[in-house]
Design an enzyme around this catalytic site. Structure first.
Site, PDB file in Angstrom:
ATOM      1  N   CYS A 139       0.835  -1.151   0.052  1.00  0.00           N
ATOM      2  CA  CYS A 139       0.113  -0.043  -0.022  1.00  0.00           C
ATOM      3  C   CYS A 139       0.979   1.203  -0.075  1.00  0.00           C
ATOM      4  O   CYS A 139       2.187   1.061  -0.314  1.00  0.00           O
ATOM      5  CB  CYS A 139      -0.912  -0.060   1.278  1.00  0.00           C
ATOM      6  SG  CYS A 139      -0.387   0.060   2.956  1.00  0.00           S
TER       7      CYS A 139
ATOM      8  N   THR B 129       1.981   3.239   2.561  1.00  0.00           N
ATOM      9  CA  THR B 129       2.940   3.122   3.557  1.00  0.00           C
ATOM     10  C   THR B 129       3.336   1.778   3.947  1.00  0.00           C
ATOM     11  O   THR B 129       4.344   1.661   4.565  1.00  0.00           O
ATOM     12  CB  THR B 129       2.554   3.997   4.732  1.00  0.00           C
ATOM     13  OG1 THR B 129       1.342   3.218   5.310  1.00  0.00           O
ATOM     14  CG2 THR B 129       2.168   5.564   4.505  1.00  0.00           C
TER      15      THR B 129
HETATM   16  C1  RB5 Z   1      -4.065   5.146   0.429  1.00  0.00           C
HETATM   17  O1  RB5 Z   1      -4.105   6.619   0.221  1.00  0.00           O
HETATM   18  C2  RB5 Z   1      -3.051   4.990   1.618  1.00  0.00           C
HETATM   19  O2  RB5 Z   1      -3.734   5.485   2.679  1.00  0.00           O
HETATM   20  C3  RB5 Z   1      -2.817   3.477   1.610  1.00  0.00           C
HETATM   21  O3  RB5 Z   1      -2.197   2.998   0.482  1.00  0.00           O
HETATM   22  C4  RB5 Z   1      -1.914   3.176   2.886  1.00  0.00           C
HETATM   23  O4  RB5 Z   1      -0.593   3.857   3.080  1.00  0.00           O
HETATM   24  C5  RB5 Z   1      -2.675   3.080   4.192  1.00  0.00           C
HETATM   25  O5  RB5 Z   1      -1.972   2.682   5.261  1.00  0.00           O
END
Ligand code: RB5
Length: 147
Positions: free
Chosen positions: A65, A67
Protein backbone atom coordinates in the site's frame (compact mmCIF):
# COMPACT_ATOMS: atom_id res chain seq x y z
CA UNK A 1 7.29 -21.56 -2.73
CA UNK A 2 3.97 -20.00 -3.83
CA UNK A 3 3.20 -16.44 -2.90
CA UNK A 4 -0.07 -14.54 -2.53
CA UNK A 5 0.34 -10.90 -3.56
CA UNK A 6 -1.98 -7.89 -3.49
CA UNK A 7 -1.99 -4.12 -3.24
CA UNK A 8 -4.30 -1.16 -3.06
CA UNK A 9 -4.23 1.63 -5.67
CA UNK A 10 -1.18 3.25 -4.05
CA UNK A 11 0.76 0.01 -4.31
CA UNK A 12 -0.54 -1.11 -7.69
CA UNK A 13 2.44 -0.04 -9.83
CA UNK A 14 4.99 -1.49 -7.44
CA UNK A 15 3.00 -4.74 -7.19
CA UNK A 16 3.15 -5.09 -10.97
CA UNK A 17 6.93 -4.61 -10.88
CA UNK A 18 7.27 -7.12 -8.06
CA UNK A 19 5.31 -9.70 -10.05
CA UNK A 20 7.88 -9.39 -12.86
CA UNK A 21 10.61 -9.72 -10.25
CA UNK A 22 9.02 -12.85 -8.76
CA UNK A 23 8.97 -14.33 -12.26
CA UNK A 24 12.67 -13.53 -12.65
CA UNK A 25 13.46 -15.15 -9.31
CA UNK A 26 11.40 -18.21 -10.21
CA UNK A 27 8.67 -17.90 -7.57
CA UNK A 28 5.06 -18.74 -8.38
CA UNK A 29 2.38 -16.33 -7.22
CA UNK A 30 -1.31 -15.48 -7.35
CA UNK A 31 -2.36 -11.87 -7.73
CA UNK A 32 -5.35 -11.04 -5.50
CA UNK A 33 -5.70 -7.51 -6.92
CA UNK A 34 -6.16 -4.62 -7.16
CA UNK A 35 -5.89 -4.48 -10.92
CA UNK A 36 -5.81 -0.73 -11.62
CA UNK A 37 -4.95 2.62 -10.03
CA UNK A 38 -8.61 3.27 -9.20
CA UNK A 39 -9.03 4.02 -5.50
CA UNK A 40 -9.85 0.99 -3.33
CA UNK A 41 -9.73 0.12 0.38
CA UNK A 42 -6.59 -1.71 1.47
CA UNK A 43 -8.27 -3.93 4.15
CA UNK A 44 -10.21 -5.76 1.41
CA UNK A 45 -6.95 -6.85 -0.21
CA UNK A 46 -5.11 -7.51 3.04
CA UNK A 47 -7.91 -9.88 4.04
CA UNK A 48 -7.74 -11.89 0.80
CA UNK A 49 -4.02 -12.50 1.11
CA UNK A 50 -4.04 -12.99 4.88
CA UNK A 51 -6.82 -15.59 4.70
CA UNK A 52 -5.10 -17.52 1.94
CA UNK A 53 -1.83 -17.60 3.90
CA UNK A 54 -3.56 -18.46 7.22
CA UNK A 55 -5.38 -21.31 5.44
CA UNK A 56 -1.98 -22.47 4.13
CA UNK A 57 -3.04 -22.17 0.50
CA UNK A 58 0.09 -20.04 0.08
CA UNK A 59 3.29 -20.19 2.08
CA UNK A 60 3.90 -16.43 2.09
CA UNK A 61 2.16 -13.19 1.21
CA UNK A 62 3.26 -9.78 -0.03
CA UNK A 63 1.03 -6.73 0.46
CA UNK A 64 1.74 -3.26 -0.90
CA UNK A 65 0.00 0.00 0.00
CA UNK A 66 1.19 3.60 0.27
CA UNK A 67 3.03 3.21 3.56
CA UNK A 68 2.71 -0.52 4.27
CA UNK A 69 1.13 0.41 7.59
CA UNK A 70 -2.55 -0.14 6.79
CA UNK A 71 -1.87 -3.47 5.09
CA UNK A 72 0.15 -4.59 8.10
CA UNK A 73 -2.56 -3.58 10.58
CA UNK A 74 -5.31 -5.30 8.62
CA UNK A 75 -3.40 -8.52 7.86
CA UNK A 76 -2.35 -8.94 11.48
CA UNK A 77 -6.03 -9.15 12.54
CA UNK A 78 -6.21 -12.61 10.93
CA UNK A 79 -5.18 -15.34 13.40
CA UNK A 80 -1.96 -17.06 12.36
CA UNK A 81 -0.71 -14.08 10.40
CA UNK A 82 2.59 -12.45 11.26
CA UNK A 83 2.76 -9.52 8.88
CA UNK A 84 5.93 -7.42 8.98
CA UNK A 85 6.34 -3.94 7.57
CA UNK A 86 9.93 -3.88 6.34
CA UNK A 87 11.85 -0.90 5.03
CA UNK A 88 15.32 -2.30 4.39
CA UNK A 89 17.13 -5.62 3.99
CA UNK A 90 17.90 -5.81 7.70
CA UNK A 91 14.29 -5.57 8.84
CA UNK A 92 13.37 -8.03 6.09
CA UNK A 93 15.96 -10.56 7.26
CA UNK A 94 15.14 -10.15 10.96
CA UNK A 95 11.40 -10.40 10.37
CA UNK A 96 12.06 -13.87 8.98
CA UNK A 97 14.81 -15.04 11.33
CA UNK A 98 13.20 -13.84 14.57
CA UNK A 99 9.50 -13.47 13.80
CA UNK A 100 8.88 -16.05 11.08
CA UNK A 101 6.89 -13.34 9.27
CA UNK A 102 4.54 -14.97 6.78
CA UNK A 103 3.45 -11.71 5.16
CA UNK A 104 5.69 -8.86 4.02
CA UNK A 105 4.14 -5.42 3.75
CA UNK A 106 5.73 -2.61 1.78
CA UNK A 107 5.14 1.12 1.46
CA UNK A 108 5.25 1.98 -2.23
CA UNK A 109 5.18 5.73 -1.59
CA UNK A 110 8.18 5.57 0.72
CA UNK A 111 10.72 3.48 -1.16
CA UNK A 112 12.22 2.98 -4.59
CA UNK A 113 11.45 0.00 -6.77
CA UNK A 114 15.08 -1.08 -6.36
CA UNK A 115 14.83 -1.06 -2.56
CA UNK A 116 11.53 -2.96 -2.63
CA UNK A 117 13.09 -5.66 -4.81
CA UNK A 118 16.10 -5.98 -2.50
CA UNK A 119 13.75 -6.39 0.46
CA UNK A 120 11.61 -8.99 -1.31
CA UNK A 121 14.66 -11.01 -2.36
CA UNK A 122 16.09 -11.17 1.16
CA UNK A 123 12.71 -11.78 2.79
CA UNK A 124 11.87 -14.71 0.53
CA UNK A 125 15.17 -16.50 0.94
CA UNK A 126 15.67 -16.07 4.70
CA UNK A 127 14.67 -18.98 6.95
CA UNK A 128 13.21 -18.77 10.46
CA UNK A 129 15.92 -19.29 13.08
CA UNK A 130 13.67 -21.19 15.56
CA UNK A 131 15.05 -21.80 19.07
CA UNK A 132 14.13 -19.10 21.58
CA UNK A 133 12.14 -17.32 18.89
CA UNK A 134 9.67 -20.22 18.66
CA UNK A 135 8.76 -19.76 22.32
CA UNK A 136 8.00 -16.10 21.69
CA UNK A 137 5.83 -16.86 18.67
CA UNK A 138 3.85 -19.34 20.79
CA UNK A 139 3.18 -16.47 23.18
CA UNK A 140 1.79 -14.41 20.31
CA UNK A 141 -0.54 -17.32 19.49
CA UNK A 142 -1.64 -17.39 23.12
CA UNK A 143 -2.54 -13.70 22.88
CA UNK A 144 -4.63 -14.47 19.77
CA UNK A 145 -6.54 -17.12 21.71
CA UNK A 146 -7.34 -14.66 24.54
CA UNK A 147 -9.59 -12.53 22.33
C1 RB5 B 1 -4.11 5.25 0.47
O1 RB5 B 1 -4.18 6.62 0.20
C2 RB5 B 1 -3.21 5.01 1.68
O2 RB5 B 1 -3.83 5.48 2.83
C3 RB5 B 1 -2.89 3.53 1.81
O3 RB5 B 1 -2.26 3.11 0.63
C4 RB5 B 1 -1.96 3.13 2.92
O4 RB5 B 1 -0.80 3.90 2.91
C5 RB5 B 1 -2.54 2.99 4.25
O5 RB5 B 1 -1.88 2.59 5.22
Amino acid sequence: MKIAIASDHAGFELKEKLKEFLNELGYGYKDFGTFSKESVDYPDYALRVAESVAEKKFERGILVCGTGIGMSMAANKVPGIRAALCYDEKTARLSREHNDANILTLGARLMSEKKAKEIVKVWLKTEFAGGRHSRRLKKIEEIERMY
